[in-house]
Design an enzyme around this catalytic site. Structure first.
Site, short mmCIF file in Angstrom:
data_model
loop_
_atom_site.label_atom_id
_atom_site.label_comp_id
_atom_site.label_asym_id
_atom_site.label_seq_id
_atom_site.Cartn_x
_atom_site.Cartn_y
_atom_site.Cartn_z
N ARG A 220 -5.82 1.70 -1.79
CA ARG A 220 -6.48 0.80 -0.96
C ARG A 220 -7.24 1.64 0.12
O ARG A 220 -6.41 2.52 0.97
CB ARG A 220 -5.45 -0.18 -0.21
CG ARG A 220 -6.09 -1.04 0.83
CD ARG A 220 -5.24 -1.80 1.59
NE ARG A 220 -4.60 -1.05 2.72
CZ ARG A 220 -3.27 -0.77 3.17
NH1 ARG A 220 -2.69 -1.30 2.63
NH2 ARG A 220 -3.22 0.02 4.36
N HIS B 269 -5.37 -2.13 5.84
CA HIS B 269 -4.68 -3.47 5.24
C HIS B 269 -6.01 -4.63 5.61
O HIS B 269 -6.49 -5.38 4.50
CB HIS B 269 -3.36 -3.97 5.76
CG HIS B 269 -3.19 -5.14 5.36
ND1 HIS B 269 -3.00 -5.64 4.09
CD2 HIS B 269 -2.89 -6.42 6.14
CE1 HIS B 269 -2.60 -6.66 4.08
NE2 HIS B 269 -2.54 -7.41 5.30
N TYR C 28 0.73 5.15 9.36
CA TYR C 28 1.64 5.14 8.11
C TYR C 28 1.01 5.97 6.93
O TYR C 28 1.69 6.01 5.72
CB TYR C 28 2.25 3.71 7.76
CG TYR C 28 0.84 2.78 7.14
CD1 TYR C 28 0.28 2.94 6.05
CD2 TYR C 28 0.30 1.97 8.08
CE1 TYR C 28 -0.78 2.09 5.71
CE2 TYR C 28 -0.44 1.03 7.91
CZ TYR C 28 -1.38 1.34 6.51
OH TYR C 28 -2.30 0.23 6.28
C1 LIG Z 1 5.21 -14.57 1.69
C2 LIG Z 1 4.60 -13.75 2.80
N1 LIG Z 1 5.26 -13.01 3.54
C3 LIG Z 1 4.44 -11.98 4.39
C4 LIG Z 1 3.18 -12.15 4.26
C5 LIG Z 1 2.34 -11.04 5.17
N2 LIG Z 1 1.59 -10.12 4.60
C6 LIG Z 1 0.24 -10.20 4.21
S1 LIG Z 1 -0.27 -9.18 3.22
C7 LIG Z 1 1.24 -8.25 3.31
C8 LIG Z 1 1.34 -7.32 2.33
C9 LIG Z 1 0.89 -7.28 0.84
O1 LIG Z 1 1.05 -6.20 0.07
P1 LIG Z 1 0.74 -6.20 -1.30
O2 LIG Z 1 1.28 -7.29 -2.04
O3 LIG Z 1 0.91 -4.67 -1.69
O4 LIG Z 1 -0.83 -6.65 -1.30
P2 LIG Z 1 -1.97 -5.64 -0.75
O5 LIG Z 1 -2.30 -6.02 0.74
O6 LIG Z 1 -1.62 -4.39 -0.89
O7 LIG Z 1 -3.14 -6.19 -1.63
C10 LIG Z 1 2.03 -9.07 3.94
C11 LIG Z 1 3.56 -8.23 4.29
C12 LIG Z 1 2.56 -13.12 3.55
N3 LIG Z 1 1.15 -13.00 3.46
N4 LIG Z 1 3.21 -13.64 2.67
#
Ligand SMILES: Cc1ncc(C[n+]2csc(CCOP(=O)(O)OP(=O)(O)O)c2C)c(N)n1
Lengths: 385, 342
Positions: A281, A285, A294
C-alpha cells in the site's frame, strides 16, 4: 486397554492405569496429501522471466490501459478528498495490478465481492465511477444495484463479504449455473472469524469461489508479522483443503494468470482457491491516516521501485507489444477519465432526505410513516425560511 | 463496586484538554497504578488508536501491556476473557461501534454472564471501549449507537461520558470495577475541550450516578453522551420561550440512577428523553417507563422521547436529518404543554 472397544468403561477401570501400555493409534492418513495444496515458496512471477515471451499481447495491452487508468483514478480520487468532494478514500495505489486482474478475469455472469478498498476493481468491471464512489462520498451506502453489475456492495466490516461470496457461488451451482464468485480481502481481514468460516464452507461445499487476499503489508498500522505467524497467508489454504497460491501482486500478468487458473478450476467444479497477492500500500490507509507513525520512507521507496504500472510497461515495450503511441494513448484516455470524474464529482449530489425512510422495509411501518411526516414538516419549514 | 480513589491535589491552572486526551490519561494512570491493567485492540500501539486515545501508552508500558492484536474482534474479547480468568484487567478497544458486532458472541455468552454462571467464583473485570454514535461524517458502519444491545444484556455495566472530566473519572471507575463495563465513547465529543488538569484529576464517583448539569423548574431533559451538548443548547434556547429546563446527564445507563432522575422529574413534572439511537426499542423506552412508574402522580404530561429515526444509520450527507438536534428537542418541549385529550 483393548484397542478397538467402543463401550464406555466404568471409572474404576482407571485404577489399572499403572498397568497401562501405550498401543499405537489405529492407522490414520490425512484425507488429502497437503503437497498439491501448498503454495510455492516464492510468489509466482511472469514479468521479467522467460514466461513473458508467451504473453497474449491483446490481453496485456488491455491490462496495461486499465493499470494506467487505475493509477490515475486513484490519484484523482485522492485529490477529491483534499477538495472535500469525497469524505474518505482508501487508495489502492501500488495495488492496481490486483484490482485490475480481479475485474478482468471474470466473465459477465460471474460475481465480484469487493472490500472498501476495491473501488477500482468495481470500476474496471464496468461500474460507473461516480456510482462506485457514493459510499465514500457519503450520499448513499451502495450507489448501485449489485444484481445489475454482479458486484456485491463494497464491504466495510472486514471479511464479512466472504461467506456471502461462498453462499452465492453455492446457490449458483445448485441452480446449475457455471458462475464463479471472486472475493477480495486484505491481509488483516484474514484474521477475522468470517474469513475462516468462509474458507471452510467453500472447501466443504466445493463452492466455485476464488479468494483473493491482497497482502499489502499492513492493516492500518499493524504489520503482517503481528497479524499471522503462518509462513504465508496462502499456506492457510491447506488447512481447509483447498490449494493456496502465492503471486507477486505487482506483476499484472502473473496475477491475471493465477486468478484465471483459479477461476477456471472453480468453474469446472474443482472447488475454491486461496490466492495471496504480495503487494504494498503506497499511500496511507486512507487520507485520514498518518502512515509515518508506523513505517519508514525507505520501505515505501523500495516498493515504488517495484511499481505495477512500470513493470508491465517496460516488459511490453521491450517485447514490442506496446509502443510509445500506445503509452501515450493510454495516458490520454486516463486523463480524459480523470477530467470527467472531476467534473461529475464537483457537482453537488442531489439528495432527497425523504429517502431515509424509503428502503428500510418493503412496506413502511406505521412508526416510519410518522417519522416521515415529521421530517417532511421540518423540511417544509426550512423551505419557508 | 470498588471505586478508584483519586486524590485531588493542589490544582494547577487547568489547560484545555480534549476528551480523547482525558481518556488516554485515565488509561495511563490506571496502568501505572496497577500492573494487571492491559490495553489491547487494533492499532492501539504505535498508531495510538485511530482516535489517538492510547497515544504514547506503548512507549511507556511496552507491547506486552499495550498490544496490537490481530484483526479479530471475537478473538480480542475472547482472549480478554482468558486473561481476566488469570487475574489481569484487560481494557479492550473495539475500533468502531459496528465493528464490535463480531465480538457479541463472547460478550453476551461469556463476558456478561461469567460471574453468574460460576456463582460469583469468576468475575470478569474488564473494560470494553467502544467509540460510538454519529455526527462525524463517517461512512457506513462507522456511526452506530449500539447502547440498547448492551443495555439488554444482564451482567454488563454500560457507561458513557459527556464531558472531559467524566471521561477521566468514569474510565478510572470502569477499570476499577470488578464487573465488565462497556465504555461507550461518544465519537463526536472526542475533540471537545474543557479546562482540565491531568495533575488534578476529577474525583471518581462510583459508576451508576447521574448528574444534574443544569437545574430548572419547568421540565427535565434526560440525556447522555453525545446528546448532552444538544440538550444544554436547547435549554439555553428554551429560556426565551419561558421554559426553565433541567438537564440530567445519566452518565451510566446500567446501573440506572432512578433516584436522581425521578427526583428531578418530581420537581419539574415533565420530561423528555433525548438520545440519537433509535426510538423504537431504544433506551428511551426503558427510561420513559421507569420515570412513569415512579412519577406518575407528578407528571403533567406523558414522558416524551426525541431519538434518531428507526432506520439503519444514514449516509453522512443525510445524517443531519436523522440526528436529533436542538429544534427537535424544542418541539418536544413545546408538546409538553399537554392538555388532556390532545
Ligand atoms: C470488523 C472490522 N473491524 C475493524 C475495522 C476497522 N478497519 C478498517 S480497515 C482496517 C484494516 C484492514 O486491513 P487489511 O485487511 O489488511 O486491508 P487493507 O486496508 O490493508 O486493504 C480496520 C482495522 C473494520 N472495518 N471491520
Amino acid at each position: 486397554m483393548k484397542k478397538s472397544t467402543m463401550t464406555v468403561r466404568p471409572v474404576q477401570d482407571l485404577s489399572g492405569a499403572a498397568a497401562y501400555r501405550p498401543t499405537p493409534p489405529p492407522a490414520w492418513k490425512p484425507r488429502t496429501d497437503p503437497a498439491p495444496l501448498l503454495p510455492d515458496s516464492e510468489p509466482h512471477r511472469v514479468l521479467g522471466t522467460d514466461a513473458a515471451a508467451r504473453l497474449d499481447a491483446g490481453l496485456m495491452r488491455r491490462l496495461y490501459a486499465e493499470l494506467v487508468r487505475g493509477r490515475r483514478y486513484n490519484a484523482q480520487a485522492t485529490a477529491l478528498t483534499k477538495q472535500g468532494r469525497l469524505a474518505v478514500y482508501p487508495s489502492s495505489t501500488g495495488q492496481e495490478a490486483c484490482e485490475v486482474a480481479a475485474a478482468l478475469v471474470l466473465e459477465e455472469r460471474d460475481w465480484l465481492f469487493p472490500s472498501y478498498r476495491d473501488t477500482l476493481a468495481a470500476v474496471v468491471r464496468g461500474l460507473d465511477p461516480v456510482q462506485a464512489l457514493t459510499l465514500l462520498r457519503g450520499d448513499w451506502h451502495t450507489g448501485y444495484d449489485p444484481r445489475e453489475h454482479r458486484i456485491a456492495p463494497l464491504c466495510t466490516p472486514l471479511a464479512t463479504q466472504l461467506p456471502h461470496a461462498v453462499g452465492l457461488a453455492h446457490a449458483a451451482r445448485l441452480k446449475g449455473d457455471d458462475v464463479v464468485a471472486l472475493a477480495m480481502v486484505g491481509d488483516g481481514g484474514t484474521s477475522e472469524g468470517d474469513f475462516h468460516e468462509a474458507l471452510n464452507f467453500a472447501a466443504v461445499w466445493k463452492a466455485p469461489v476464488v479468494f483473493l487476499v491482497q497482502n499489502n503489508g499492513f492493516a492500518i498500522s499493524v504489520p503482517l508479522a503481528k497479524q499471522t505467524a503462518a509462513p504465508s497467508l496462502a499456506h492457510k489454504a491447506v488447512g481447509y483443503g483447498m490449494p493456496g497460491r502465492l503471486v507477486d501482486g505487482n506483476d499484472a500478468a502473473a496475477v491475471h494468470e493465477v486468478l484465471a487458473e483459479a477461476v477456471e478450476r472453480a468453474r469446472r467444479g474443482g472447488g475454491p482457491t486461496l490466492v495471496e497477492a504480495v503487494t504494498y500500500r503506497i499511500e496511507a490507509h486512507t487520507n485520514a491516516d498518518d502512515a509515518t507513525r508506523y513505517r519508514g520512507d525507505a520501505e515505501v521507496e523500495a516498493w515504488r521501485a517495484h511499481d505495477p504500472v512500470q513493470l508491465l510497461e517496460r516488459e511490453l515495450l521491450e517485447r514490442g507489444m506496446l509502443d510509445e503511441d500506445g503509452v501515450r494513448e493510454a495516458r490520454e484516455a486516463a486523463e480524459t477519465m480523470a477530467a470527467r470524474l472531476r467534473d461529475r464529482m464537483n457537482a453537488d449530489p442531489v439528495l432527497d432526505p425523504m429517502d431515509l425512510f424509503a428502503h428500510v422495509y418493503a412496506e413502511k411501518t406505521a412508526q416510519l410513516r410518522e417519522q416521515e411526516a415529521l421530517l417532511r414538516a421540518e423540511l417544509d419549514a426550512e423551505d419557508e425560511r | 463496586m470498588t471505586t478508584a480513589a483519586t486524590t485531588v491535589v493542589d490544582a494547577k491552572p487547568a489547560k484545555p484538554a480534549t476528551m480523547a486526551q482525558a481518556l488516554g490519561r485515565a488509561l495511563r494512570d490506571a496502568m501505572a497504578e496497577d500492573p494487571t491493567v492491559h490495553v489491547m485492540g487494533e492499532d492501539v500501539g504505535a498508531l495510538g488508536g485511530v482516535f489517538r486515545v492510547t497515544d504514547g501508552l506503548v512507549k511507556e508500558f511496552g507491547e506486552d501491556r499495550v498490544t496490537d492484536t490481530p484483526l479479530a474482534e471475537a478473538g480480542i474479547l475472547g482472549t480478554a476473557v482468558g486473561m481476566a480468568m488469570y487475574g489481569l484487567r484487560p481494557v479492550v478497544e473495539m475500533q468502531f461501534d459496528a465493528f464490535a458486532y463480531p465480538a457479541f458472541e463472547q460478550l453476551i455468552s461469556h463476558v456478561a454472564r461469567m460471574r453468574n454462571r460460576t456463582r460469583g467464583a469468576m468475575p470478569m473485570p474488564m473494560v470494553i471501549r467502544v467509540p460510538y454514535g454519529g455526527g462525524i461524517g463517517g461512512v457506513e458502519h462507522h456511526s452506530d449507537s449500539s447502547e440498547a444491545y448492551y443495555m439488554a444484556t444482564p451482567g454488563l455495566h454500560v457507561v458513557t461520558p459527556a464531558t472531559v472530566e467524566d471521561a477521566y473519572g468514569l474510565m478510572r471507575a470502569a477499570i476499577a470495577s470488578d464487573d465488565p463495563v462497556v465504555f461507550l465513547e461518544p465519537k463526536r465529543l472526542y475533540w471537545s475541550k474543557a479546562a482540565w488538569s491531568p495533575e488534578a484529576p476529577t474525583a471518581v464517583e462510583p459508576i451508576g450516578r447521574a448528574v444534574v448539569r443544569r437545574s430548572g423548574r419547568s421540565a427535565t431533559l434526560i440525556t447522555y453522551g453525545p446528546s448532552l451538548p444538544v440538550c444544554m443548547e436547547a435549554a439555553e434556547a428554551a429560556e426565551a420561550e419561558g421554559w426553565d429546563l433541567e438537564v440530567v446527564d445519566l452518565r451510566s445507563l446500567v446501573p440506572f440512577d432512578d433516584e436522581t432522575v425521578a427526583a428531578s422529574v418530581r420537581r419539574t413534572g415533565r420530561a423528555v428523553v433525548v438520545h440519537e439511537s433509535t426510538g423504537f426499542g431504544g433506551p428511551g423506552g426503558e427510561i420513559a417507563a421507569r420515570v412513569t412508574e415512579r412519577c406518575f402522580h407528578h407528571l403533567e404530561a406523558p414522558v416524551l422521547r426525541v431519538a434518531g429515526f428507526d432506520i439503519p444509520y444514514p449516509p453522512p450527507m443525510l445524517e443531519r436529518h436523522h440526528l436529533p438536534g436542538v429544534d427537535r428537542v424544542l418541539d418536544a418541549v413545546a408538546r409538553l404543554q399537554w392538555e388532556a385529550g390532545s
